[in-house]
Design a protein around this motif. Structure first.
Motif, PDB file in Angstrom:
ATOM      1  N   PRO A  41      -6.675   4.938   7.777  1.00 54.99           N
ATOM      2  CA  PRO A  41      -6.993   5.632   7.144  1.00 54.99           C
ATOM      3  C   PRO A  41      -5.669   6.297   6.435  1.00 54.99           C
ATOM      4  O   PRO A  41      -4.670   6.842   6.720  1.00 54.99           O
ATOM      5  CB  PRO A  41      -7.627   6.590   8.711  1.00 54.99           C
ATOM      6  N   ALA A  42      -5.944   7.085   5.413  1.00 55.36           N
ATOM      7  CA  ALA A  42      -4.823   7.195   4.735  1.00 55.36           C
ATOM      8  C   ALA A  42      -4.405   8.581   5.452  1.00 55.36           C
ATOM      9  O   ALA A  42      -2.940   8.778   5.338  1.00 55.36           O
ATOM     10  CB  ALA A  42      -5.230   8.123   3.264  1.00 55.36           C
ATOM     11  N   SER A  43      -4.903   9.546   6.295  1.00 54.13           N
ATOM     12  CA  SER A  43      -4.445  10.272   7.150  1.00 54.13           C
ATOM     13  C   SER A  43      -3.045   9.815   7.276  1.00 54.13           C
ATOM     14  O   SER A  43      -2.465  10.731   8.398  1.00 54.13           O
ATOM     15  CB  SER A  43      -4.939  11.040   8.252  1.00 54.13           C
ATOM     16  N   VAL A  44      -3.218   8.609   8.697  1.00 56.44           N
ATOM     17  CA  VAL A  44      -2.411   8.185   9.411  1.00 56.44           C
ATOM     18  C   VAL A  44      -1.095   7.906   8.148  1.00 56.44           C
ATOM     19  O   VAL A  44      -0.122   7.315   8.330  1.00 56.44           O
ATOM     20  CB  VAL A  44      -2.266   7.109  10.244  1.00 56.44           C
ATOM     21  N   ALA A  45      -1.916   6.718   7.101  1.00 58.26           N
ATOM     22  CA  ALA A  45      -0.606   5.914   6.259  1.00 58.26           C
ATOM     23  C   ALA A  45       0.362   6.596   5.941  1.00 58.26           C
ATOM     24  O   ALA A  45       1.481   7.031   5.564  1.00 58.26           O
ATOM     25  CB  ALA A  45      -1.423   5.126   5.121  1.00 58.26           C
ATOM     26  N   ARG A  46      -1.094   8.036   4.753  1.00 54.03           N
ATOM     27  CA  ARG A  46       0.723   9.245   4.364  1.00 54.03           C
ATOM     28  C   ARG A  46       1.501  10.016   6.040  1.00 54.03           C
ATOM     29  O   ARG A  46       2.489   9.824   5.642  1.00 54.03           O
ATOM     30  CB  ARG A  46      -0.717  10.133   4.254  1.00 54.03           C
ATOM     31  N   ALA A  47       1.170  10.031   6.499  1.00 57.86           N
ATOM     32  CA  ALA A  47       1.944  10.537   7.339  1.00 57.86           C
ATOM     33  C   ALA A  47       3.462   9.546   7.719  1.00 57.86           C
ATOM     34  O   ALA A  47       4.742   9.731   7.745  1.00 57.86           O
ATOM     35  CB  ALA A  47       1.007  10.935   9.383  1.00 57.86           C
ATOM     36  N   ALA A  48       3.005   8.213   8.431  1.00 55.44           N
ATOM     37  CA  ALA A  48       4.404   7.030   7.998  1.00 55.44           C
ATOM     38  C   ALA A  48       4.763   7.065   6.829  1.00 55.44           C
ATOM     39  O   ALA A  48       6.484   7.587   6.749  1.00 55.44           O
ATOM     40  CB  ALA A  48       3.372   5.920   8.176  1.00 55.44           C
ATOM     41  N   GLU A  49       4.256   7.591   5.153  1.00 54.24           N
ATOM     42  CA  GLU A  49       5.262   7.529   4.683  1.00 54.24           C
ATOM     43  C   GLU A  49       5.369   9.401   4.184  1.00 54.24           C
ATOM     44  O   GLU A  49       7.507   8.480   3.811  1.00 54.24           O
ATOM     45  CB  GLU A  49       4.125   7.532   3.177  1.00 54.24           C
ATOM     46  N   LEU A  50       5.512  10.058   4.580  1.00 53.35           N
ATOM     47  CA  LEU A  50       5.968  11.152   4.373  1.00 53.35           C
ATOM     48  C   LEU A  50       7.225  10.780   5.877  1.00 53.35           C
ATOM     49  O   LEU A  50       8.187  11.293   5.423  1.00 53.35           O
ATOM     50  CB  LEU A  50       5.047  12.496   5.042  1.00 53.35           C
ATOM     51  N   ALA A  51       6.850  10.421   6.636  1.00 54.69           N
ATOM     52  CA  ALA A  51       7.845  10.277   7.978  1.00 54.69           C
ATOM     53  C   ALA A  51       9.270   9.960   7.017  1.00 54.69           C
ATOM     54  O   ALA A  51      10.502   9.989   7.319  1.00 54.69           O
ATOM     55  CB  ALA A  51       7.602  10.067   8.877  1.00 54.69           C
ATOM     56  N   ALA A  52       8.727   8.594   6.188  1.00 55.08           N
ATOM     57  CA  ALA A  52       9.483   7.683   6.238  1.00 55.08           C
ATOM     58  C   ALA A  52      10.849   8.111   4.511  1.00 55.08           C
ATOM     59  O   ALA A  52      11.591   8.186   4.557  1.00 55.08           O
ATOM     60  CB  ALA A  52       9.210   5.921   5.398  1.00 55.08           C
ATOM     61  N   ARG A  53      10.360   8.585   3.684  1.00 54.60           N
ATOM     62  CA  ARG A  53      10.786  10.164   2.802  1.00 54.60           C
ATOM     63  C   ARG A  53      12.154  10.912   3.396  1.00 54.60           C
ATOM     64  O   ARG A  53      12.667  11.143   3.178  1.00 54.60           O
ATOM     65  CB  ARG A  53      10.000  10.649   1.936  1.00 54.60           C
ATOM     66  N   ALA A  54      11.525  11.675   4.589  1.00 56.43           N
ATOM     67  CA  ALA A  54      11.954  12.508   5.380  1.00 56.43           C
ATOM     68  C   ALA A  54      12.937  11.818   5.960  1.00 56.43           C
ATOM     69  O   ALA A  54      14.588  12.347   5.748  1.00 56.43           O
ATOM     70  CB  ALA A  54      11.308  13.205   6.577  1.00 56.43           C
ATOM     71  N   LEU A  55      12.919  10.734   6.138  1.00 56.76           N
ATOM     72  CA  LEU A  55      14.215  10.158   7.079  1.00 56.76           C
ATOM     73  C   LEU A  55      15.587   9.651   5.696  1.00 56.76           C
ATOM     74  O   LEU A  55      16.403   9.297   6.036  1.00 56.76           O
ATOM     75  CB  LEU A  55      13.549   8.697   7.257  1.00 56.76           C
ATOM     76  N   ALA A  56      15.063   9.285   4.659  1.00 58.30           N
ATOM     77  CA  ALA A  56      15.459   8.802   3.743  1.00 58.30           C
ATOM     78  C   ALA A  56      16.987   9.585   3.139  1.00 58.30           C
ATOM     79  O   ALA A  56      17.466   9.935   2.196  1.00 58.30           O
ATOM     80  CB  ALA A  56      14.629   8.299   2.082  1.00 58.30           C
ATOM     81  N   SER A  57      15.808  11.322   2.933  1.00 55.56           N
ATOM     82  CA  SER A  57      16.405  12.317   2.355  1.00 55.56           C
ATOM     83  C   SER A  57      17.557  12.714   3.146  1.00 55.56           C
ATOM     84  O   SER A  57      17.494  12.714   4.194  1.00 55.56           O
ATOM     85  CB  SER A  57      15.780  13.058   2.616  1.00 55.56           C
TER      86      SER A  57
END
Length: 144
Positions: free
Chosen positions: A128-144
Protein backbone atom coordinates in the motif's frame (compact mmCIF):
# COMPACT_ATOMS: atom_id res chain seq x y z
CA UNK A 1 2.35 8.08 -8.67
CA UNK A 2 0.28 10.55 -10.67
CA UNK A 3 -1.16 8.92 -13.78
CA UNK A 4 -3.04 10.26 -16.79
CA UNK A 5 -4.87 8.05 -19.26
CA UNK A 6 -5.86 9.95 -22.40
CA UNK A 7 -8.58 8.45 -24.61
CA UNK A 8 -8.68 9.70 -28.21
CA UNK A 9 -10.06 8.74 -31.58
CA UNK A 10 -7.59 6.76 -33.66
CA UNK A 11 -5.93 8.63 -36.49
CA UNK A 12 -3.64 11.28 -34.99
CA UNK A 13 -0.02 11.27 -36.21
CA UNK A 14 2.37 9.49 -33.84
CA UNK A 15 4.56 12.60 -33.55
CA UNK A 16 1.56 14.55 -32.26
CA UNK A 17 0.75 11.83 -29.71
CA UNK A 18 4.36 11.73 -28.51
CA UNK A 19 4.31 15.52 -28.10
CA UNK A 20 1.08 15.27 -26.07
CA UNK A 21 2.67 12.66 -23.78
CA UNK A 22 5.79 14.80 -23.30
CA UNK A 23 3.91 18.04 -22.60
CA UNK A 24 1.34 16.44 -20.29
CA UNK A 25 4.24 14.84 -18.38
CA UNK A 26 5.98 18.22 -18.10
CA UNK A 27 2.79 19.90 -16.89
CA UNK A 28 2.18 17.18 -14.30
CA UNK A 29 5.75 17.40 -13.02
CA UNK A 30 5.60 21.19 -12.72
CA UNK A 31 2.08 21.67 -11.36
CA UNK A 32 2.01 18.65 -9.07
CA UNK A 33 5.68 18.96 -8.00
CA UNK A 34 6.05 15.27 -8.83
CA UNK A 35 9.30 13.57 -9.88
CA UNK A 36 9.09 12.71 -13.58
CA UNK A 37 10.23 9.14 -12.99
CA UNK A 38 7.00 8.54 -11.04
CA UNK A 39 4.63 9.86 -13.69
CA UNK A 40 2.64 7.70 -16.08
CA UNK A 41 0.95 9.13 -19.14
CA UNK A 42 -0.52 6.91 -21.80
CA UNK A 43 -2.87 7.26 -24.74
CA UNK A 44 -5.52 4.80 -25.81
CA UNK A 45 -6.75 5.23 -29.36
CA UNK A 46 -10.32 4.15 -30.04
CA UNK A 47 -11.59 3.05 -33.43
CA UNK A 48 -14.02 5.76 -34.65
CA UNK A 49 -16.52 2.98 -35.48
CA UNK A 50 -16.56 2.10 -31.77
CA UNK A 51 -16.89 5.63 -30.33
CA UNK A 52 -20.49 6.82 -30.11
CA UNK A 53 -21.62 10.42 -30.49
CA UNK A 54 -25.33 11.12 -30.15
CA UNK A 55 -26.12 7.52 -31.08
CA UNK A 56 -23.93 7.45 -34.18
CA UNK A 57 -20.39 6.21 -34.61
CA UNK A 58 -17.74 8.90 -34.64
CA UNK A 59 -16.80 7.64 -38.12
CA UNK A 60 -20.26 8.64 -39.40
CA UNK A 61 -20.08 12.03 -37.71
CA UNK A 62 -16.52 12.62 -38.98
CA UNK A 63 -17.81 12.17 -42.52
CA UNK A 64 -19.87 15.36 -42.02
CA UNK A 65 -17.80 17.50 -39.63
CA UNK A 66 -14.14 18.32 -38.88
CA UNK A 67 -12.35 16.15 -36.31
CA UNK A 68 -11.89 19.09 -33.92
CA UNK A 69 -15.65 19.51 -33.71
CA UNK A 70 -16.33 15.80 -33.33
CA UNK A 71 -13.70 14.29 -31.07
CA UNK A 72 -14.22 14.50 -27.33
CA UNK A 73 -10.92 13.55 -25.65
CA UNK A 74 -11.43 12.04 -22.23
CA UNK A 75 -8.60 12.11 -19.69
CA UNK A 76 -8.75 10.00 -16.56
CA UNK A 77 -6.24 11.00 -13.88
CA UNK A 78 -5.41 9.39 -10.55
CA UNK A 79 -3.76 11.55 -7.91
CA UNK A 80 -3.06 10.73 -4.29
CA UNK A 81 -5.74 12.36 -2.17
CA UNK A 82 -4.89 15.46 -0.20
CA UNK A 83 -3.65 17.62 -3.05
CA UNK A 84 -5.00 21.18 -3.02
CA UNK A 85 -7.92 21.99 -5.31
CA UNK A 86 -5.74 24.70 -6.90
CA UNK A 87 -3.46 21.96 -8.27
CA UNK A 88 -6.47 20.08 -9.64
CA UNK A 89 -7.74 23.22 -11.35
CA UNK A 90 -4.34 24.06 -12.83
CA UNK A 91 -3.72 20.55 -14.18
CA UNK A 92 -7.21 20.39 -15.71
CA UNK A 93 -6.54 23.70 -17.48
CA UNK A 94 -3.05 22.71 -18.62
CA UNK A 95 -4.09 19.34 -20.04
CA UNK A 96 -7.07 20.92 -21.80
CA UNK A 97 -4.82 23.54 -23.41
CA UNK A 98 -2.24 20.94 -24.49
CA UNK A 99 -4.86 18.69 -26.11
CA UNK A 100 -6.64 21.58 -27.83
CA UNK A 101 -3.38 22.91 -29.25
CA UNK A 102 -2.02 19.58 -30.49
CA UNK A 103 -5.25 17.90 -31.58
CA UNK A 104 -7.16 20.90 -32.88
CA UNK A 105 -10.07 19.99 -30.62
CA UNK A 106 -12.40 22.66 -29.29
CA UNK A 107 -11.68 23.14 -25.57
CA UNK A 108 -15.36 22.71 -24.70
CA UNK A 109 -15.21 19.13 -25.98
CA UNK A 110 -12.29 18.05 -23.77
CA UNK A 111 -13.07 16.25 -20.51
CA UNK A 112 -10.64 15.69 -17.63
CA UNK A 113 -11.60 13.62 -14.58
CA UNK A 114 -9.38 13.44 -11.50
CA UNK A 115 -9.95 10.48 -9.18
CA UNK A 116 -8.29 10.81 -5.78
CA UNK A 117 -6.57 7.63 -4.57
CA UNK A 118 -6.52 6.77 -0.89
CA UNK A 119 -2.98 5.74 0.14
CA UNK A 120 -4.27 2.48 1.67
CA UNK A 121 -6.09 1.63 -1.58
CA UNK A 122 -3.20 2.31 -3.99
CA UNK A 123 -0.48 -0.29 -4.34
CA UNK A 124 3.13 0.29 -5.28
CA UNK A 125 5.09 -2.90 -5.90
CA UNK A 126 2.58 -4.93 -3.90
CA UNK A 127 2.66 -2.58 -0.92
CA UNK A 128 0.00 0.00 0.00
CA UNK A 129 1.19 3.52 -0.83
CA UNK A 130 0.66 4.52 2.81
CA UNK A 131 3.34 2.02 3.83
CA UNK A 132 5.68 2.67 0.90
CA UNK A 133 5.48 6.43 1.36
CA UNK A 134 6.12 6.19 5.12
CA UNK A 135 9.32 4.25 4.46
CA UNK A 136 10.38 6.75 1.80
CA UNK A 137 9.72 9.74 4.07
CA UNK A 138 11.69 8.11 6.91
CA UNK A 139 14.63 7.47 4.54
CA UNK A 140 14.58 11.10 3.41
CA UNK A 141 14.56 12.30 7.02
CA UNK A 142 17.64 10.17 7.81
CA UNK A 143 19.44 11.55 4.76
CA UNK A 144 18.87 15.14 5.87
Amino acid sequence: MPVAHINLLKGHPRAVLRAVIAEVSDAMAEILAAPKDRLEVWITEVDPELWGIAGESAAEVLARAPRGQVEMPFVQMVLMEGRPKEQHHRIIGAITEILARHLGTETGRIRVHIAPAQPDSWGIGGVPASVARAAELAARALAS
